[in-house]
Design an enzyme around this catalytic site. Structure first.
Site, mmCIF file in Angstrom:
data_model
loop_
_atom_site.group_PDB
_atom_site.id
_atom_site.type_symbol
_atom_site.label_atom_id
_atom_site.label_comp_id
_atom_site.label_asym_id
_atom_site.label_seq_id
_atom_site.Cartn_x
_atom_site.Cartn_y
_atom_site.Cartn_z
ATOM 1 N N GLU A 246 5.731 8.901 -7.060
ATOM 2 C CA GLU A 246 6.111 7.480 -6.975
ATOM 3 C C GLU A 246 7.085 7.108 -8.069
ATOM 4 O OE1 GLU A 246 2.005 5.494 -5.296
ATOM 5 O OE2 GLU A 246 2.433 5.491 -7.421
ATOM 6 N N HIS B 92 -1.782 8.789 -12.016
ATOM 7 C CA HIS B 92 -2.720 8.046 -11.178
ATOM 8 C C HIS B 92 -4.148 8.591 -11.343
ATOM 9 C CE1 HIS B 92 -3.247 4.933 -8.247
ATOM 10 N NE2 HIS B 92 -3.946 5.719 -7.470
HETATM 11 C C1 MLT Z 1 -8.179 4.240 -5.465
HETATM 12 O O1 MLT Z 1 -7.614 3.486 -4.684
HETATM 13 O O2 MLT Z 1 -9.366 4.084 -5.796
HETATM 14 C C2 MLT Z 1 -7.410 5.388 -6.023
HETATM 15 O O3 MLT Z 1 -6.051 5.256 -5.733
HETATM 16 C C3 MLT Z 1 -8.007 6.640 -5.508
HETATM 17 C C4 MLT Z 1 -7.274 7.855 -5.956
HETATM 18 O O4 MLT Z 1 -7.570 8.397 -7.018
HETATM 19 O O5 MLT Z 1 -6.414 8.311 -5.235
#
Ligand code: MLT
Length: 316
Positions: A265, A282
């Site tokens: 991203e 993330h």
């Molecule tokens: C979430 O929406 O809880 C996260 O994006 C999950 C993830 O780690 O992909």
């Protein structure tokens, strides 16, 4: 007895959940496959399990002639074509809020890391250099924290800010008198987004990525922030216009940023080269506690759907 369904797991989920699910169903794990492989996997699957690392597009859904469910092991559904799922009668569920404390704690970690230059200090020490004046940054106590989005994650972040003695502002999409009263009791001041941007020392984005929040913070919004302020994004990369962010960070219009976004991203790799940026891939929801809870709920809801019932957290 339920039939053994074919469950294809496309993003990491807890080992316990996989073992549990594997007792009743046939599990295939392919972490973040290329699109062509994903199409092949979908063709044979009763269930797909994703977090946020794989896009479940309309062609994937249509390829899955026996597909019954797309399970999102997290809160957002922005990576799933919900219209295609509805059309194909494929159930989708997610697990909203389960990871909120974990994501909020990561936001706090990013705030500290970027304001106190923790990653830079670490690199300096390992490199044998000591430039302490370059590492000075503000304490959080007494500063203004602006939280954009007060869902489960934003609400936890606000609580952590208050516990640190910060003054907390919040911008919410749909204010109501009841909500305002709740915020007043929590000592959180609700303000319009523009005010929040100009008054905050740290702006923390905690909104899901939707058509309405894509590029929510662009050049105009960044220009409202003051030059000693920081931006933290624990939602998704697409909520911020990263070209504009890069310009603000390099011109000194912004002091720093902490971004918990997927590598793919981050369309602006140059952000990762800046000393005043902390980037994580993330990992907000990637705590052992959160992933254990997510795993348990995932197994329960998958079992329900594969047995012909509705998921507790059905989205469509
Ligand atoms: C979430 O929406 O809880 C996260 O994006 C999950 C993830 O780690 O992909």
């Amino acid at each position: 007895m339920t039939y053994r369904a074919r469950v294809v797991v496309l993003d990491p989920v807890s080992a316990d959940a996989l073992a549990d699910l594997g007792r009743d169903h046939d599990i295939t794990v392919r972490i973040q496959p290329a699109h062509e492989e994903l199409l092949e996997l979908a063709a044979d699957a009763d269930a797909l399990v994703v977090r946020s690392g794989v896009r479940i597009t309309g062609d994937v859904i249509r390829r899955g002639s026996r597909l019954k469910v797309v399970a999102r092991a997290g809160s957002g559904t922005d990576n799933i074509d919900l219209a295609a799922c509805r059309e194909a009668g494929v159930q989708v569920f997610n697990l909203p809020g389960v990871s909120a404390p974990a994501v909020a704690e990561l936001a706090l970690g990013l705030m500290l890391a970027v304001t106190r230059n923790i990653a830079l200090a670490d690199r300096q020490v390992r490199g044998g250099a000591w430039n302490k004046p370059q590492l000075a940054g503000p304490v959080l106590h007494g500063r203004v924290l602006g939280v954009v989005g007060l869902g489960p994650i934003g609400s936890h972040i606000a609580g952590l800010g208050l516990a640190l003695g910060m003054r907390v502002l919040a911008a919410v999409e749909r204010p109501t008198p009841e909500r305002d009263e709740e915020l007043r009791l929590r000592h959180i001041e609700r303000v319009p987004l523009d005010d929040l941007l100009s008054r905050s020392d740290i702006v923390c984005l905690a909104v899901p990525l939707t058509a309405g929040t894509k590029n929510l913070v662009g050049a105009a919004e960044l220009a409202r922030m003051h030059p000693r302020s920081y931006l933290i994004n624990v939602s998704r990369g697409g909520v911020v216009d990263e070209e504009a962010l890069l310009a603000a960070l390099t011109s000194g219009a912004l002091a720093g940023a902490g971004l918990d976004v997927h590598g793919r991203e981050s369309g602006t790799p140059a952000l990762g080269a800046l000393d005043n940026v902390v980037l994580t891939p993330h990992i907000g929801a990637t705590s052992t506690d959160a992933q254990e809870r997510v795993g348990r709920l995932l197994v329960d809801d998958l079992r329900s759907v594969l047995a012909g019932a509705d998921a507790t957290n059905r989205v469509c």
